[in-house]
Motif scaffolding. Structure first.
Motif, PDB file in Angstrom:
ATOM      1  N   ILE A 157      79.160 -79.640 -87.101  1.00  0.00           N
ATOM      2  CA  ILE A 157      80.052 -80.067 -86.023  1.00  0.00           C
ATOM      3  C   ILE A 157      81.377 -79.321 -86.035  1.00  0.00           C
ATOM      4  CG2 ILE A 157      81.440 -82.032 -85.202  1.00  0.00           C
ATOM      5  CD1 ILE A 157      79.100 -83.843 -86.208  1.00  0.00           C
ATOM      6  N   THR A 158      81.887 -79.001 -87.215  1.00  0.00           N
ATOM      7  CA  THR A 158      83.259 -78.511 -87.329  1.00  0.00           C
ATOM      8  C   THR A 158      83.519 -77.269 -86.477  1.00  0.00           C
ATOM      9  OG1 THR A 158      85.001 -77.945 -88.910  1.00  0.00           O
ATOM     10  CG2 THR A 158      82.818 -77.049 -89.360  1.00  0.00           C
ATOM     11  N   ARG A 159      84.695 -77.233 -85.896  1.00  0.00           N
ATOM     12  CA  ARG A 159      85.129 -76.037 -85.176  1.00  0.00           C
ATOM     13  C   ARG A 159      85.732 -75.021 -86.134  1.00  0.00           C
ATOM     14  NH1 ARG A 159      88.648 -76.530 -79.680  1.00  0.00           N
ATOM     15  NH2 ARG A 159      86.792 -77.784 -79.182  1.00  0.00           N
ATOM     16  N   CYS A 160      86.331 -75.518 -87.224  1.00  0.00           N
ATOM     17  CA  CYS A 160      86.919 -74.643 -88.229  1.00  0.00           C
ATOM     18  C   CYS A 160      86.823 -75.325 -89.585  1.00  0.00           C
ATOM     19  CB  CYS A 160      88.380 -74.343 -87.899  1.00  0.00           C
ATOM     20  SG  CYS A 160      89.203 -73.247 -89.073  1.00  0.00           S
ATOM     21  N   HIS A 161      86.367 -74.585 -90.581  1.00  0.00           N
ATOM     22  CA  HIS A 161      86.240 -75.117 -91.939  1.00  0.00           C
ATOM     23  C   HIS A 161      87.121 -74.299 -92.875  1.00  0.00           C
ATOM     24  CE1 HIS A 161      84.570 -76.993 -95.472  1.00  0.00           C
ATOM     25  NE2 HIS A 161      84.187 -75.822 -95.954  1.00  0.00           N
ATOM     26  N   VAL A 162      87.955 -74.970 -93.657  1.00  0.00           N
ATOM     27  CA  VAL A 162      88.858 -74.297 -94.586  1.00  0.00           C
ATOM     28  C   VAL A 162      88.275 -74.367 -95.992  1.00  0.00           C
ATOM     29  CG1 VAL A 162      91.146 -74.341 -95.663  1.00  0.00           C
ATOM     30  CG2 VAL A 162      90.914 -74.710 -93.187  1.00  0.00           C
ATOM     31  N   TYR A 163      88.183 -73.193 -96.636  1.00  0.00           N
ATOM     32  CA  TYR A 163      87.719 -73.134 -98.022  1.00  0.00           C
ATOM     33  C   TYR A 163      88.701 -72.292 -98.834  1.00  0.00           C
ATOM     34  CZ  TYR A 163      85.174 -72.247-102.273  1.00  0.00           C
ATOM     35  OH  TYR A 163      84.838 -72.174-103.599  1.00  0.00           O
ATOM     36  N   LEU A 164      89.369 -72.928 -99.773  1.00  0.00           N
ATOM     37  CA  LEU A 164      90.341 -72.267-100.633  1.00  0.00           C
ATOM     38  C   LEU A 164      89.940 -72.453-102.090  1.00  0.00           C
ATOM     39  CD1 LEU A 164      93.564 -73.724 -98.922  1.00  0.00           C
ATOM     40  CD2 LEU A 164      92.398 -71.578 -98.366  1.00  0.00           C
ATOM     41  N   THR A 165      90.175 -71.445-102.906  1.00  0.00           N
ATOM     42  CA  THR A 165      89.864 -71.583-104.326  1.00  0.00           C
ATOM     43  C   THR A 165      90.687 -70.613-105.150  1.00  0.00           C
ATOM     44  OG1 THR A 165      88.094 -71.596-105.987  1.00  0.00           O
ATOM     45  CG2 THR A 165      87.937 -69.940-104.250  1.00  0.00           C
ATOM     46  N   TYR A 166      91.060 -71.035-106.355  1.00  0.00           N
ATOM     47  CA  TYR A 166      91.567 -70.120-107.367  1.00  0.00           C
ATOM     48  C   TYR A 166      90.467 -69.092-107.676  1.00  0.00           C
ATOM     49  CZ  TYR A 166      95.313 -73.451-108.887  1.00  0.00           C
ATOM     50  OH  TYR A 166      96.404 -74.270-108.987  1.00  0.00           O
ATOM     51  N   PRO A 167      90.776 -68.032-108.424  1.00  0.00           N
ATOM     52  CA  PRO A 167      89.714 -67.174-108.962  1.00  0.00           C
ATOM     53  C   PRO A 167      88.873 -67.969-109.965  1.00  0.00           C
ATOM     54  CG  PRO A 167      91.836 -66.046-109.017  1.00  0.00           C
ATOM     55  CD  PRO A 167      92.119 -67.495-108.722  1.00  0.00           C
ATOM     56  N   PHE A 168      87.776 -68.516-109.482  1.00  0.00           N
ATOM     57  CA  PHE A 168      86.957 -69.435-110.265  1.00  0.00           C
ATOM     58  C   PHE A 168      85.553 -69.431-109.682  1.00  0.00           C
ATOM     59  CE2 PHE A 168      85.887 -73.875-111.740  1.00  0.00           C
ATOM     60  CZ  PHE A 168      85.935 -73.588-113.094  1.00  0.00           C
ATOM     61  N   VAL A 169      84.706 -70.320-110.140  1.00  0.00           N
ATOM     62  CA  VAL A 169      83.327 -70.419-109.664  1.00  0.00           C
ATOM     63  C   VAL A 169      83.311 -70.710-108.164  1.00  0.00           C
ATOM     64  CG1 VAL A 169      81.212 -71.767-109.844  1.00  0.00           C
ATOM     65  CG2 VAL A 169      82.494 -71.169-111.919  1.00  0.00           C
ATOM     66  N   LEU A 170      82.518 -69.950-107.431  1.00  0.00           N
ATOM     67  CA  LEU A 170      82.405 -70.155-105.991  1.00  0.00           C
ATOM     68  C   LEU A 170      81.607 -71.425-105.694  1.00  0.00           C
ATOM     69  CD1 LEU A 170      83.127 -68.494-103.329  1.00  0.00           C
ATOM     70  CD2 LEU A 170      80.686 -67.978-103.270  1.00  0.00           C
ATOM     71  N   SER A 171      82.078 -72.205-104.730  1.00  0.00           N
ATOM     72  CA  SER A 171      81.395 -73.454-104.369  1.00  0.00           C
ATOM     73  C   SER A 171      80.174 -73.176-103.499  1.00  0.00           C
ATOM     74  CB  SER A 171      82.347 -74.375-103.601  1.00  0.00           C
ATOM     75  OG  SER A 171      83.522 -74.627-104.328  1.00  0.00           O
ATOM     76  N   TRP A 172      79.094 -73.921-103.757  1.00  0.00           N
ATOM     77  CA  TRP A 172      77.924 -73.833-102.883  1.00  0.00           C
ATOM     78  C   TRP A 172      78.285 -74.214-101.451  1.00  0.00           C
ATOM     79  CZ3 TRP A 172      75.689 -77.044-107.267  1.00  0.00           C
ATOM     80  CH2 TRP A 172      75.085 -76.231-108.221  1.00  0.00           C
ATOM     81  N   SER A 173      79.244 -75.136-101.304  1.00  0.00           N
ATOM     82  CA  SER A 173      79.590 -75.629 -99.971  1.00  0.00           C
ATOM     83  C   SER A 173      80.035 -74.510 -99.041  1.00  0.00           C
ATOM     84  CB  SER A 173      80.677 -76.700-100.055  1.00  0.00           C
ATOM     85  OG  SER A 173      81.894 -76.167-100.559  1.00  0.00           O
TER      86      SER A 173
END
Length: 318
Positions: free
Chosen positions: A212-228
């Motif tokens: 549904i989302t029009r925009c999804h924000v994904y932020l992370t430190y230099p670390f394991v990438l999320s499956w999401s």
């Protein structure tokens, strides 16, 4: 054959018990006191001796696993690069795999919150943020600081935030939770009727949000990438991600997603608002995002065949 994740010492004695078995370890990450997640965020103090000693102790177990394993598997290039060079030599890149037959676009998706009296569908102005727990490692504090400007610019926007109040990675806050700490920092500038904290949700609910989302924000430190992140891309969500090493393994700015500096609150708000205001501009990015997952991370066509090849190699060298 033994497949194992060695993170908590699970493999230390397997070769003693099963000396003829071939051992394959999922080498997800190797810690460093500098240059990766530790010390990345200047808002938090650099690791002291106690923290460095803790990391060295965790790595000691991983080093023993690397020595014992016949093969290693790492899901992403940057994560593999954190391993010692000698361990990289016997480690190959195979992602766990995304089930793209489940993680696919659905124009009929909808999600209802009866207690709030709302139902959302594709086409609605929806912004999402997802983490296992709402904490700095996944950029929750940066997202919350950008939110007042985003919501002021987009008066019809609804924001859905998924994640628990515990800590999965890094230090715990001095008191309370990071969720409340950073919400309280901006709450006076938010419209609470348009912000929905969902806590931890079921997988079907998560997928519907991504569809549904029009925009999804994904932020992370230099670390394991999320499956999401990959699951969001697989359902053709437009992702605004942090320009950090693990995300750069997947997203090329302007092609299959959008990137901003992790600490650039104003830049994040501006990019998100553009996606929300002009969704038709980003239809190509949506399609390219799914194509990236199909080509590189599909469970049936990419990951399982790669594991099958690894199995053949293990048996051929017994």
């Amino acid at each position: 054959m033994i497949f194992a994740h060695p993170g908590w010492g699970e493999v230390l004695f397997l070769k003693a018990v099963f000396p003829k078995a071939r051992l394959v370890c999922l080498m997800e990450y190797f810690y460093r006191p500098q240059g990766q997640d530790m010390g990345f965020d200047p808002e938090f103090s650099a690791p002291d001796f106690t923290e460095q000693a803790r990391l060295i102790s965790k790595n000691a177990n991983l080093l023993l696993a690397m020595e014992a394993m016949d093969h290693g598997v790492s899901p992403m290039p940057w994560q593999a690069s954190t391993l010692p060079v000698w361990a990289q030599a016997k480690t190959r890149l195979i992602h766990d795999g995304i089930d793209t037959s489940v993680c696919r676009p659905d124009s009929t998706a909808q999600l209802s919150l009866p207690d709030r009296g709302i139902t959302i569908r594709p086409g609605d102005e929806v912004l999402t943020f997802v983490a296992r727990n709402l904490e700095p490692v996944r950029g929750y504090h940066i997202f919350m600081r950008a939110l007042p400007e985003i919501m002021a610019t987009r008066p019809n926007l609804k924001v859905f935030i998924v994640g628990g109040q515990d800590v999965s990675y890094g230090h715990r806050p001095p008191s309370g939770s990071y969720r409340e700490r950073y919400l309280n920092e901006v709450v006076s500038r938010l419209d609470p009727s348009r912000v929905f904290f969902l806590g931890k949700v079921s997988y079907p609910v998560f997928l519907r949000l991504m569809q549904i989302t029009r925009c999804h924000v994904y932020l992370t430190y230099p670390f394991v990438l999320s499956w999401s992140l990959l699951e969001a891309m697989s359902v053709e969500a437009v992702v605004v991600g942090s320009r950090t090493a693990p995300v750069l393994d997947v997203i090329e700015h302007g092609k299959n997603g959008l990137l901003v500096d992790f600490f650039d609150v104003a830049g994040l708000a501006k990019q998100v608002c553009d996606v929300l205001a002009y969704p038709e501009r980003y239809s190509g990015i949506r399609q390219a995002a799914r194509q990236t997952v199909l080509e590189r991370f599909d469970l049936q066509d990419v990951s399982l065949p790669a594991y099958a090849e690894l199995l053949k190699e293990c048996y051929s060298t017994r």
